[in-house]
Design a protein around this motif. Structure first.
Motif, PDB file in Angstrom:
ATOM      1  N   ALA A 423       3.602  50.276  67.510  1.00  0.00           N
ATOM      2  CA  ALA A 423       2.195  50.265  67.127  1.00  0.00           C
ATOM      3  C   ALA A 423       1.262  50.127  68.319  1.00  0.00           C
ATOM      4  O   ALA A 423       1.534  49.375  69.259  1.00  0.00           O
ATOM      5  CB  ALA A 423       1.934  49.124  66.142  1.00  0.00           C
ATOM      6  N   ASP A 424       0.164  50.861  68.271  1.00  0.00           N
ATOM      7  CA  ASP A 424      -0.977  50.630  69.146  1.00  0.00           C
ATOM      8  C   ASP A 424      -1.709  49.411  68.599  1.00  0.00           C
ATOM      9  O   ASP A 424      -1.707  49.152  67.386  1.00  0.00           O
ATOM     10  CB  ASP A 424      -1.887  51.866  69.114  1.00  0.00           C
ATOM     11  N   VAL A 425      -2.362  48.646  69.476  1.00  0.00           N
ATOM     12  CA  VAL A 425      -3.073  47.465  68.993  1.00  0.00           C
ATOM     13  C   VAL A 425      -4.133  47.831  67.961  1.00  0.00           C
ATOM     14  O   VAL A 425      -4.450  47.035  67.062  1.00  0.00           O
ATOM     15  CB  VAL A 425      -3.691  46.675  70.156  1.00  0.00           C
ATOM     16  N   ALA A 426      -4.683  49.042  68.047  1.00  0.00           N
ATOM     17  CA  ALA A 426      -5.685  49.464  67.078  1.00  0.00           C
ATOM     18  C   ALA A 426      -5.107  49.573  65.677  1.00  0.00           C
ATOM     19  O   ALA A 426      -5.833  49.445  64.682  1.00  0.00           O
ATOM     20  CB  ALA A 426      -6.295  50.802  67.505  1.00  0.00           C
ATOM     21  N   ASP A 427      -3.803  49.783  65.572  1.00  0.00           N
ATOM     22  CA  ASP A 427      -3.167  49.891  64.258  1.00  0.00           C
ATOM     23  C   ASP A 427      -3.179  48.564  63.503  1.00  0.00           C
ATOM     24  O   ASP A 427      -3.127  48.552  62.269  1.00  0.00           O
ATOM     25  CB  ASP A 427      -1.716  50.358  64.406  1.00  0.00           C
ATOM     26  N   LEU A 428      -3.222  47.465  64.225  1.00  0.00           N
ATOM     27  CA  LEU A 428      -3.118  46.163  63.564  1.00  0.00           C
ATOM     28  C   LEU A 428      -4.284  45.926  62.610  1.00  0.00           C
ATOM     29  O   LEU A 428      -4.099  45.354  61.534  1.00  0.00           O
ATOM     30  CB  LEU A 428      -3.057  45.043  64.609  1.00  0.00           C
ATOM     31  N   PHE A 429      -5.482  46.332  62.999  1.00  0.00           N
ATOM     32  CA  PHE A 429      -6.646  46.132  62.147  1.00  0.00           C
ATOM     33  C   PHE A 429      -6.507  46.893  60.828  1.00  0.00           C
ATOM     34  O   PHE A 429      -7.014  46.471  59.783  1.00  0.00           O
ATOM     35  CB  PHE A 429      -7.919  46.574  62.870  1.00  0.00           C
ATOM     36  N   HIS A 430      -5.811  48.005  60.846  1.00  0.00           N
ATOM     37  CA  HIS A 430      -5.725  48.868  59.675  1.00  0.00           C
ATOM     38  C   HIS A 430      -4.565  48.506  58.744  1.00  0.00           C
ATOM     39  O   HIS A 430      -4.406  49.143  57.698  1.00  0.00           O
ATOM     40  CB  HIS A 430      -5.601  50.330  60.113  1.00  0.00           C
ATOM     41  N   LEU A 431      -3.770  47.512  59.101  1.00  0.00           N
ATOM     42  CA  LEU A 431      -2.678  47.100  58.222  1.00  0.00           C
ATOM     43  C   LEU A 431      -3.237  46.547  56.918  1.00  0.00           C
ATOM     44  O   LEU A 431      -4.151  45.723  56.916  1.00  0.00           O
ATOM     45  CB  LEU A 431      -1.817  46.039  58.908  1.00  0.00           C
ATOM     46  N   ASP A 432      -2.688  46.993  55.798  1.00  0.00           N
ATOM     47  CA  ASP A 432      -3.142  46.545  54.478  1.00  0.00           C
ATOM     48  C   ASP A 432      -2.326  45.311  54.089  1.00  0.00           C
ATOM     49  O   ASP A 432      -1.334  45.403  53.371  1.00  0.00           O
ATOM     50  CB  ASP A 432      -2.949  47.672  53.465  1.00  0.00           C
ATOM     51  N   LEU A 433      -2.766  44.169  54.575  1.00  0.00           N
ATOM     52  CA  LEU A 433      -2.030  42.922  54.393  1.00  0.00           C
ATOM     53  C   LEU A 433      -2.485  42.209  53.122  1.00  0.00           C
ATOM     54  O   LEU A 433      -3.630  42.347  52.681  1.00  0.00           O
ATOM     55  CB  LEU A 433      -2.233  42.011  55.608  1.00  0.00           C
ATOM     56  N   ALA A 434      -1.570  41.427  52.573  1.00  0.00           N
ATOM     57  CA  ALA A 434      -1.875  40.693  51.351  1.00  0.00           C
ATOM     58  C   ALA A 434      -2.959  39.651  51.616  1.00  0.00           C
ATOM     59  O   ALA A 434      -2.887  38.912  52.595  1.00  0.00           O
ATOM     60  CB  ALA A 434      -0.608  40.008  50.827  1.00  0.00           C
ATOM     61  N   TYR A 435      -3.937  39.619  50.702  1.00  0.00           N
ATOM     62  CA  TYR A 435      -5.007  38.633  50.854  1.00  0.00           C
ATOM     63  C   TYR A 435      -5.222  37.853  49.566  1.00  0.00           C
ATOM     64  O   TYR A 435      -5.321  38.405  48.475  1.00  0.00           O
ATOM     65  CB  TYR A 435      -6.339  39.286  51.234  1.00  0.00           C
ATOM     66  N   SER A 436      -5.279  36.574  49.721  1.00  0.00           N
ATOM     67  CA  SER A 436      -5.790  35.626  48.736  1.00  0.00           C
ATOM     68  C   SER A 436      -6.134  34.387  49.538  1.00  0.00           C
ATOM     69  O   SER A 436      -5.418  34.058  50.490  1.00  0.00           O
ATOM     70  CB  SER A 436      -4.742  35.293  47.671  1.00  0.00           C
ATOM     71  N   PRO A 437      -7.220  33.682  49.205  1.00  0.00           N
ATOM     72  CA  PRO A 437      -7.571  32.510  50.010  1.00  0.00           C
ATOM     73  C   PRO A 437      -6.501  31.425  50.023  1.00  0.00           C
ATOM     74  O   PRO A 437      -6.533  30.564  50.896  1.00  0.00           O
ATOM     75  CB  PRO A 437      -8.872  32.013  49.368  1.00  0.00           C
ATOM     76  N   THR A 438      -5.564  31.477  49.093  1.00  0.00           N
ATOM     77  CA  THR A 438      -4.458  30.513  49.141  1.00  0.00           C
ATOM     78  C   THR A 438      -3.441  30.869  50.225  1.00  0.00           C
ATOM     79  O   THR A 438      -2.600  30.042  50.575  1.00  0.00           O
ATOM     80  CB  THR A 438      -3.738  30.447  47.784  1.00  0.00           C
ATOM     81  N   TYR A 439      -3.508  32.109  50.745  1.00  0.00           N
ATOM     82  CA  TYR A 439      -2.512  32.552  51.720  1.00  0.00           C
ATOM     83  C   TYR A 439      -3.098  33.064  53.033  1.00  0.00           C
ATOM     84  O   TYR A 439      -2.421  33.027  54.059  1.00  0.00           O
ATOM     85  CB  TYR A 439      -1.646  33.667  51.120  1.00  0.00           C
ATOM     86  N   ALA A 440      -4.309  33.580  53.026  1.00  0.00           N
ATOM     87  CA  ALA A 440      -4.831  34.215  54.235  1.00  0.00           C
ATOM     88  C   ALA A 440      -6.349  34.286  54.164  1.00  0.00           C
ATOM     89  O   ALA A 440      -6.956  34.033  53.115  1.00  0.00           O
ATOM     90  CB  ALA A 440      -4.249  35.622  54.389  1.00  0.00           C
ATOM     91  N   THR A 441      -6.946  34.629  55.299  1.00  0.00           N
ATOM     92  CA  THR A 441      -8.376  34.914  55.354  1.00  0.00           C
ATOM     93  C   THR A 441      -8.596  36.404  55.110  1.00  0.00           C
ATOM     94  O   THR A 441      -7.652  37.199  55.210  1.00  0.00           O
ATOM     95  CB  THR A 441      -8.949  34.521  56.723  1.00  0.00           C
ATOM     96  N   THR A 442      -9.830  36.783  54.778  1.00  0.00           N
ATOM     97  CA  THR A 442     -10.083  38.197  54.479  1.00  0.00           C
ATOM     98  C   THR A 442      -9.743  39.076  55.675  1.00  0.00           C
ATOM     99  O   THR A 442      -9.171  40.155  55.520  1.00  0.00           O
ATOM    100  CB  THR A 442     -11.548  38.406  54.073  1.00  0.00           C
TER     101      THR A 442
END
Length: 570
Positions: A423-442
């Protein structure tokens, strides 16, 4: 690989790699005759779980040794012969010499394919007193049983742990949890020396906050005691060193591959000191294979030989070789040395190249220290520090290290996956990661890592680390450092020699600065520092860097460079 319809496969060693090789070979064919020789009495055990049995988190050793020879025979029709030591290999005759340790009877066995899964041995330095009762290594269930029995029968209250790598840190945590006062002696400058110094210094701080007596850049001169047991450890020279009282000593200074049989077989030993193999586990001697901790792997970033003895890697290598022996096409794809260890209240994780390793490999690196909560603070989020290293030329992510009270495991696995697939570092922003305030920030800490590195490499927001800032100042370079925080934050601590201009005043007061001089902006963690960086850049300042990790990271770095620095908190 054997062409026989019913090859005879002999495996030496029955922990992670050996049993994986045997099991995969059997899954591929019912005709192979498979024998596993093991000089110990426990097989397929969780070596990484041993410290937790010593500490009592794991109640019985049976939980770490769920499978025995009888189970393996019933499940896989593999003959596992424990208490049998292979003492010689004859590759020309395709035979091994085996000693039954109970009867002392020695016999010969033939093979079509030989798999060496002999693992590692603990390094035991030749110290005076190292053979005293109460001095232990931690390699197998027998060791763990002996340590726990010693603690309970002697009512041990003081321990010295020699070495602050994975096992040393795990044992330190578990012994402390039993109410034992622990002194850790580490020859290098920091605990967890596989990490960059600015990260391992935080491990030092966590140990000291947990009432561990950490002695870094220190050496054991002798272990003291008598026939009844150990009484202390002399740290320093034999003549003027300090005697540290101890009821037991754990020696965990490292491990080395068990190469005796490999050398007898005449296989090539690689530059790492482990057996050189191809991507399926073949050595350069026909019909001899090597897997697990005795064999070297390769770094999937640099392609260079690598040796990082971990159970996860050993399992993969065993499975691949078991497949190859029986006609399969699986190949090993290399390693990143991904690892994680709990040290009291923080998880300490890493993957890929450290900053030091990346520079040594010839990369021109961009380095980010990203401090963000692992989830919103209103739901108990705790600070998580990610140090990420990228290649300026290509933008490729090269490595990451993470320390935090929670969430380090998730993020390091995401970053390891990203590195694996280039991965290029720019790819990290585009990762569709799981979000819920119980697990992560937006915006997850992984997203922020990608954003900041992308701006540094592909945009106009370069970063500078505290160590680089200090080095360039020491070299006499003129640098103006601007603190863009509030007066309230500055009163809590600041970068030496910095000028205080709050962000809200920066546009008006920019005339106090020289646009032609290299400028470094900073805030507490980096976000406001980046905003100040953008303001000055837009006003025509030629070179503006943002201090990586802000003042929080700088103060941790500065403390780590003071004698017996004890803060260093994330």
């Amino acid at each position: 690989m054997s062409t026989s319809p019913s090859p005879k496969i002999v495996v030496v060693g029955s922990v992670a790699a050996g049993t994986s090789a045997a099991a995969k070979a059997r899954r591929n064919t019912e005709t192979a005759r498979i024998t596993v020789y093991e000089r110990d009495h426990d097989i397929s055990y969780s070596g990484c779980g041993l410290p937790y049995f010593v500490g009592g988190e794991v109640e019985t050793i049976d939980e770490l040794t769920p499978r025995d020879a009888e189970w393996f025979k019933a499940r896989y029709d593999v003959d596992v012969r424990t208490g049998h030591e292979v003492i010689a290999v004859d590759p020309a005759a395709r035979s091994v010499t085996v000693r039954d340790l109970a009867s002392e009877v020695t016999f010969e066995d033939s093979y079509d394919e030989l798999v060496l899964a002999t693992g590692v041995r603990s390094v035991v330095p030749p110290l005076p007193g190292v053979d005293l009762p109460g001095v232990f290594t931690v390699r197998n269930p027998t060791d763990a049983r002996a340590i726990r029995d010693w603690i309970e029968s002697r009512q041990a209250r003081r321990a010295v742990v020699v070495g602050a790598g994975y096992i040393g840190l795990e044992m330190t945590e578990q012994l402390t949890g039993r109410g034992i006062a622990v002194t850790v002696v580490e020859a290098l400058e920091h605990a967890m020396p596989r990490m960059d110094a600015d990260m391992s210094a935080r491990v030092d701080a966590e140990l000291r906050r947990s009432d561990v007596d950490l002695r870094v850049s220190a050496r054991v001169a002798a272990i003291e005691g008598d026939a009844d047991g150990v009484t202390g450890v002399r740290v320093g020279s034999p003549d003027d060193g300090e005697s540290v009282p101890a009821d037991l000593v754990i020696v965990s200074v490292g491990v080395r591959p068990n190469l005796e049989l490999a050398r007898q077989a005449g296989v090539t030993i690689g530059p790492t000191g482990a057996v050189a193999v191809d991507r399926q586990g073949r050595t350069d001697v026909p019909h001899v294979w090597a897997v697990g901790d005795v064999a070297e792997s390769f770094n999937l970033i640099t392609g260079e030989p690598a040796w990082v003895p971990l159970g996860s890697t050993a399992n993969k290598m065993g499975r691949i070789t078991g497949d190859a022996i029986t006609g399969g096409t699986l190949e090993h794809r290399g390693i990143l040395g991904t690892s994680i260890v709990r040290v009291f209240d923080v998880a300490v994780a890493q993957t890929g190249l450290t900053e030091d390793q990346a520079r040594a490999a010839g990369y021109d690196v961009e380095v980010l220290h990203n401090i963000k909560p692992d989830r919103p603070e209103y739901l108990g989020g705790k600070p998580l520090l990610i140090k990420a290293v990228a290649d300026r030329a290509s933008g490729r992510l090269l490595g990451a290290q993470a320390i935090g009270g929670s969430g380090a495991d998730k993020r390091i696995d995401i970053l390891a996956t990203a590195i694996t697939f280039g991965a290029d570092v720019a790819d990290l922003f585009h990762l569709d990661l799981a979000y819920s305030p119980t697990y992560a920030t937006t915006k997850d800490p992984v997203h922020y890592t990608g954003m900041a590195l992308t701006n540094a490499i592909h945009g106009s927001a370069p970063l500078i680390t505290p160590s680089e800032l200090a080095r360039r100042r020491a070299d006499g370079e003129k640098i103006q450092v601007v603190d863009v925080r509030s007066a309230k934050d500055r009163a809590k601590g600041f970068v030496d020699g910095s000028l205080h201009i709050p962000l809200a005043e920066l546009r008006v007061r920019s005339s106090e600065l020289d646009p032609a001089v290299l400028t470094v902006t900073y805030c507490n963690k980096g976000v406001t520092g980046n905003a100040g960086q953008n303001v000055l850049r837009n006003l025509g300042f030629e070179q503006v860097y943002n201090l990586s990790g802000g003042n929080k990271n700088y103060q941790a770095w500065a403390t780590a460079h003071q004698p017996n620095g004890e803060d260093g908190r994330v």
